[in-house]
Design an enzyme around this catalytic site. Structure first.
Site, mmCIF file in Angstrom:
data_model
loop_
_atom_site.group_PDB
_atom_site.id
_atom_site.type_symbol
_atom_site.label_atom_id
_atom_site.label_comp_id
_atom_site.label_asym_id
_atom_site.label_seq_id
_atom_site.Cartn_x
_atom_site.Cartn_y
_atom_site.Cartn_z
ATOM 1 C CD GLU A 156 -5.389 0.752 2.481
ATOM 2 O OE1 GLU A 156 -5.675 0.667 1.276
ATOM 3 O OE2 GLU A 156 -5.480 -0.197 3.271
ATOM 4 C CB SER B 275 -9.222 -1.416 3.585
ATOM 5 O OG SER B 275 -9.760 -2.581 3.000
ATOM 6 N NE ARG C 96 -3.890 -2.176 0.312
ATOM 7 C CZ ARG C 96 -3.734 -3.434 -0.102
ATOM 8 N NH1 ARG C 96 -2.618 -3.779 -0.728
ATOM 9 N NH2 ARG C 96 -4.668 -4.329 0.090
#
Length: 584
Positions: free
Chosen positions: A324, A227, A153
């Site tokens: 995130e 998420s 990520r």
């Protein structure tokens, strides 16, 4: 413009459909004189306040295909295309590689920035190169896959490239095949077993969308950013010794022999937070990795809920979850961790009334500060007292460290940074002389094969002249003299931190004009060969005229805090350990 569905406004908004239009925007005063935020589909953003700057958005469209040989083709997609549309195009073209990434919200340009991933595949696995606009040079540049430095990520576009490079196009290297290739993820393996054959790329994409829809809310109906937290990465030693004794059933994925990845959703659910809500924000019952807007959530609700999740999981499992989601917040909070000089206050073996004072305001640890802004936690100097400072302020996350110089009272706590290095090396920014000094002083941190458990630190050399960026945040170094030793202060937005200064050259004073808040050293009333006295510090403050100024780096000669405070001008204040300064 965001999938959370929480209202926020920008002072200025601009959209471009071509490089020519972007260049026209780039030449405007609005671009030069405002904070810039470039957004994609808004699926990974939480605006905590209105944005007092220029928001840019790419509306560049187009997808093209170039066949390399009988087995390989390149698909080039413009940054403004919807990611789901690009995946659908690849499926129709019979190109294998992105089918596992079906159903991910957002735009194609963000795939490279975020290194989007799902169901056993990451964008980095198929990205060939990324074409960008460089805001420093006004020219286009193409980065290879390796140059993008992709990680989980993550990419260089989220670090030193953030704010500097705008993604224009992404090139993907795909296979000419109608059958899926990556089926190791649990549900997909089971899907293939049920079919009794290898599924097609179209069947795989459809199954993934079905799985996603069963777990994740549709942003058009229930606002969310997908998420919310990254899956934490911890050392194998910590996992085996500390976590499994709390719960032997914790699922994990072995990244390498030293690290494991743990599903954040599992930790959140088993911490008892499934369905937990604050105001209109809720842990989504079907997938605890998601924070959902039930209809009336405010940004404050989401922030408080995310903080509660981090606190609860940390208390139960000893793991710190990291969002995130990007928190868009241009306010700045500064905490003075230490306001004393190299000896601290009280001084050892001193019996003066200041050193014998029972007031907490007269107990000063060695100088350092914590700056929270734009979703980042940045430490300025790691003093020998950092461990006690971190405990008293409950610091559980650091994104970067700025060093002013290598004197022990400013770097003696570097070894205590190890809790912040579990997932990746912690970047520490410094001049070349500090780089060399630390390489000798704490060489065990920088060996090719370091002893397990030492801090994983990444020394980043800055020239002290040019601004640099940390995750898109602009940092301006200030060159000052500590006696005859050249050292650095730092300006971050409308805040500046200067310590151990004796002289600030005129050209560096220019960098300090227009401040809201200045923190500057003032050792004592008497003159000193290497430090500003109180009178000298006040003279500099009078020249710069910040809205508020704070004096720091004191020894016991300033007297009792309560008495010293009364001697200062109304807009000048003495620092004390734990002081919090807020700058909107």
């Amino acid at each position: 413009m965001t999938t959370f569905g929480i209202p926020a406004k920008a002072a200025i908004f601009a959209e471009y459909k071509s490089l020519k239009e972007l260049l026209q925007i780039y030449a405007t005063d609005e671009f030069r004189n405002n904070e810039i935020l470039h957004i994609g589909g808004g699926s990974n953003l939480l605006f905590t306040h209105d944005f007092d700057g220029l928001v840019l958005h790419s509306a560049m469209k187009g997808i093209s295909r170039y066949d390399k040989d009988d087995n390989t083709a390149f698909a080039i997609v413009a940054s403004g295309e919807k990611w789901t549309d690009f995946v659908e195009w690849c499926l129709k073209e019979g190109l294998q590689g992105v089918e596992n990434l079906a159903g991910i919200p957002g735009e194609a340009g963000a795939s490279a920035v975020q290194n989007v991933g799902a169901y056993g595949v990451e964008a980095k696995d198929v990205i060939h190169n990324v074409e960008c606009f460089d805001t420093l040079t006004g020219k286009t540049i193409v980065f290879s896959n390796e140059e993008c430095r992709f990680a989980y990520r993550d990419s260089m576009f989220k670090h030193e490239g953030k704010g500097r490079y705008f993604v224009l196009r992404v090139s993907f290297k795909l296979s000419k095949s109608s059958t899926a290739a990556n089926l190791e993820y649990g549900p997909l393996k089971k899907f293939a077993e049920i079919l009794g054959r290898t599924p097609s790329i179209q069947e795989t994409a459809a199954e993934i969308i079905r799985i996603r829809d069963s777990k994740l809310p549709d942003p058009a109906i229930i606002g969310s950013a997908g998420s919310f937290f990254k899956n934490p990465v911890v050392s194998s030693y910590f996992f085996n010794e500390e976590m499994t004794c709390k719960d032997p059933e914790i699922p994990f994925y072995q990244i390498d022999r030293h690290r494991v990845k743990i599903p954040a959703g599992w930790l959140i659910e088993h911490a008892g937070l499934k369905g937990y809500r604050i105001g209109g924000a809720q842990i989504y019952p079907k997938q605890c990795l998601v924070i959902a807007n039930t209809g009336e959530a405010t940004a404050e609700d989401v922030v408080k809920l995310s903080q509660h999740v981090v606190k609860t999981v940390r208390e139960k499992y000893g793991v710190v979850l990291h969002p995130e989601v990007n928190f868009i917040d241009s306010s700045t909070e500064v905490t003075i961790l230490g306001s004393g000089t190299s000896k601290g206050v009280p001084e050892v073996a001193c019996a003066c009334r200041v050193c014998r004072s029972v007031s907490d305001f007269d107990k000063r640890r060695r100088a350092s500060a914590l700056v929270k802004t734009h979703g980042l936690n940045i430490l300025i100097d790691a003093s020998p007292d950092f461990r006690s400072q971190a405990l008293s302020q409950d610091i559980c996350n650091l994104d970067a460290v700025l060093l002013t110089h290598s004197h022990y009272d400013h770097v003696g706590g570097i070894d205590d940074l190890r809790p912040f290095c579990a997932e990746s090396a912690l970047p520490i920014y410094m001049k070349k002389d500090v780089y060399d000094d630390l390489g000798k002083r704490i060489d065990y941190c920088f060996r090719e094969n370091p002893y397990p458990g030492v801090p994983a630190l990444k020394r980043v050399i800055i020239d002290g002249e040019s601004p640099f960026f940390i995750n898109g945040l602009k940092i301006i170094p200030i060159n000052i003299l500590h006696g005859k030793l050249p050292i650095l202060g730092y300006r971050i937005g409308d805040f500046a931190y200067v310590t151990d200064a004796k002289t600030i050259p005129d050209e560096e004073m220019e960098k300090l004009k227009g401040l809201e808040v200045l923190v500057i050293n003032a050792l004592r009333p008497r003159q000193h060969f290497a430090h500003l006295s109180i009178e000298e510090a006040l003279s500099i403050i009078q020249q710069l005229k910040p809205r508020e100024a704070y004096l720091t780096h004191f020894n016991h000669e300033i007297g009792l805090h309560s008495e010293f405070e009364k001697l200062l001008p109304p807009h000048v204040h003495p620092c004390y350990d734990g002081l919090t300064i807020n700058i909107d």
